[in-house]
Design a protein around this motif. Sequence first.
Motif, PDB file in Angstrom:
ATOM      1  N   HIS A   1       0.463  -1.272   0.130  1.00  0.00           N
ATOM      2  CA  HIS A   1       0.468  -0.208   0.177  1.00  0.00           C
ATOM      3  C   HIS A   1       0.920   1.442  -0.080  1.00  0.00           C
ATOM      4  O   HIS A   1       0.681   2.083  -0.726  1.00  0.00           O
ATOM      5  CB  HIS A   1      -1.292   0.209   1.272  1.00  0.00           C
ATOM      6  CG  HIS A   1      -1.730   0.605   0.932  1.00  0.00           C
ATOM      7  ND1 HIS A   1      -3.393   0.097   1.055  1.00  0.00           N
ATOM      8  CD2 HIS A   1      -2.697   1.957   0.156  1.00  0.00           C
ATOM      9  CE1 HIS A   1      -4.204   1.295   1.326  1.00  0.00           C
ATOM     10  NE2 HIS A   1      -3.106   2.195   0.199  1.00  0.00           N
TER      11      HIS A   1
ATOM     12  N   HIS B   1       1.255   4.232  -3.107  1.00  0.00           N
ATOM     13  CA  HIS B   1       1.235   5.624  -2.878  1.00  0.00           C
ATOM     14  C   HIS B   1       2.522   6.441  -3.085  1.00  0.00           C
ATOM     15  O   HIS B   1       2.533   7.769  -3.704  1.00  0.00           O
ATOM     16  CB  HIS B   1       0.988   6.147  -1.087  1.00  0.00           C
ATOM     17  CG  HIS B   1      -0.369   6.061  -0.807  1.00  0.00           C
ATOM     18  ND1 HIS B   1      -1.365   6.625  -0.708  1.00  0.00           N
ATOM     19  CD2 HIS B   1      -1.295   5.317  -0.216  1.00  0.00           C
ATOM     20  CE1 HIS B   1      -2.897   6.977  -0.698  1.00  0.00           C
ATOM     21  NE2 HIS B   1      -2.486   5.515  -0.049  1.00  0.00           N
TER      22      HIS B   1
ATOM     23  N   HIS C   1      -3.726  -2.763  -4.247  1.00  0.00           N
ATOM     24  CA  HIS C   1      -2.600  -3.370  -3.360  1.00  0.00           C
ATOM     25  C   HIS C   1      -2.393  -4.681  -2.884  1.00  0.00           C
ATOM     26  O   HIS C   1      -2.813  -4.666  -1.564  1.00  0.00           O
ATOM     27  CB  HIS C   1      -2.282  -2.162  -2.719  1.00  0.00           C
ATOM     28  CG  HIS C   1      -2.962  -0.523  -2.448  1.00  0.00           C
ATOM     29  ND1 HIS C   1      -1.652  -0.124  -3.247  1.00  0.00           N
ATOM     30  CD2 HIS C   1      -3.158   0.222  -2.342  1.00  0.00           C
ATOM     31  CE1 HIS C   1      -2.269   1.562  -2.917  1.00  0.00           C
ATOM     32  NE2 HIS C   1      -3.283   1.539  -2.612  1.00  0.00           N
TER      33      HIS C   1
ATOM     34  N   CYS D   1      -6.280   8.169   3.013  1.00  0.00           N
ATOM     35  CA  CYS D   1      -6.425   6.821   2.941  1.00  0.00           C
ATOM     36  C   CYS D   1      -6.661   6.696   4.541  1.00  0.00           C
ATOM     37  O   CYS D   1      -6.127   6.525   5.545  1.00  0.00           O
ATOM     38  CB  CYS D   1      -4.640   6.276   2.478  1.00  0.00           C
ATOM     39  SG  CYS D   1      -4.749   4.611   2.473  1.00  0.00           S
TER      40      CYS D   1
ATOM     41  N   HIS E   1       0.110   0.961   7.311  1.00  0.00           N
ATOM     42  CA  HIS E   1       1.442   1.237   6.300  1.00  0.00           C
ATOM     43  C   HIS E   1       2.615   1.277   7.016  1.00  0.00           C
ATOM     44  O   HIS E   1       2.323   1.512   7.933  1.00  0.00           O
ATOM     45  CB  HIS E   1       1.224   3.130   5.429  1.00  0.00           C
ATOM     46  CG  HIS E   1       0.214   3.652   4.911  1.00  0.00           C
ATOM     47  ND1 HIS E   1       0.447   3.844   3.571  1.00  0.00           N
ATOM     48  CD2 HIS E   1      -1.219   3.468   5.230  1.00  0.00           C
ATOM     49  CE1 HIS E   1      -0.618   3.643   3.104  1.00  0.00           C
ATOM     50  NE2 HIS E   1      -1.790   4.059   3.574  1.00  0.00           N
TER      51      HIS E   1
END
Length: 241
Positions: free
Chosen positions: A105, A109, A129, A208, A212
């Motif tokens: 992910h 980005h 993703h 989002c 992450h």
Amino acid sequence: MKTKLLYLEDTYCFAVHAHCVDSGVDERGPYLILDETLFYPQGGGQPADSGVISISGVELPVQFAGFVEGAVRHYVEAVPSGLAAGTPAELHVDEASRLHHARLHTAGHLIAGALEGLMPSWKAVKGHHFTDSAYVEFEGTLPEEARASALASLEEALAKAVAAALSVDSRLIDAEELAQLGIALPPHLPEGKPLRVVTIEGYPPVPCGGTHIANTQALSGLTVSKLKAKRGCIRVSYAAP
Ligand SMILES: [Zn+2]
């Protein structure tokens, strides 16, 4: 009833105690709802976390997690009979797949940010993703003869970002502040999910709700496998470590 989404606060928390608040059956099968969860419910281009819920003396593998009306439904083979609200549960998410999803992910980005910087007329519009089929899609155009140099510039930007060990921060935000920052919300946002922005150091913040990694250093080995342009849409396929 709502589920507190603990994965929003810490990607690296893999086990927690919670309590059952409800259970039921829908078209996907039997499910459990807990007061708080570590399990990422599939959505926003990211697959659900996998793992196990231990409750009432049984270990239930979580087959899927989905977000419905503010609650995360953890789908299991069967709900233990006589399960009462308030029953304590222990949640374990699979660490390897959680971290892989987070790397995928964040890489998505990073690719979006890097290409929007390199190609100012492009706009990232979709991220997918998933392991083995990850891609980011852009609105824009790319003539055939410019493809090789675009790919080379992207690879260079990604290698630099990984080497620079950029921090990745996320924070919850309200709609008003989001508007003040001039950040447009993506379409098809699930209702009832908290708003959050994720910022890779040096890149603009993006809304989002995914998981992450904390630093781009973990993306060493990130590769762009394909750059395909067709009718105003560019798809960049990639693989993350
Ligand atoms: Zn995202």
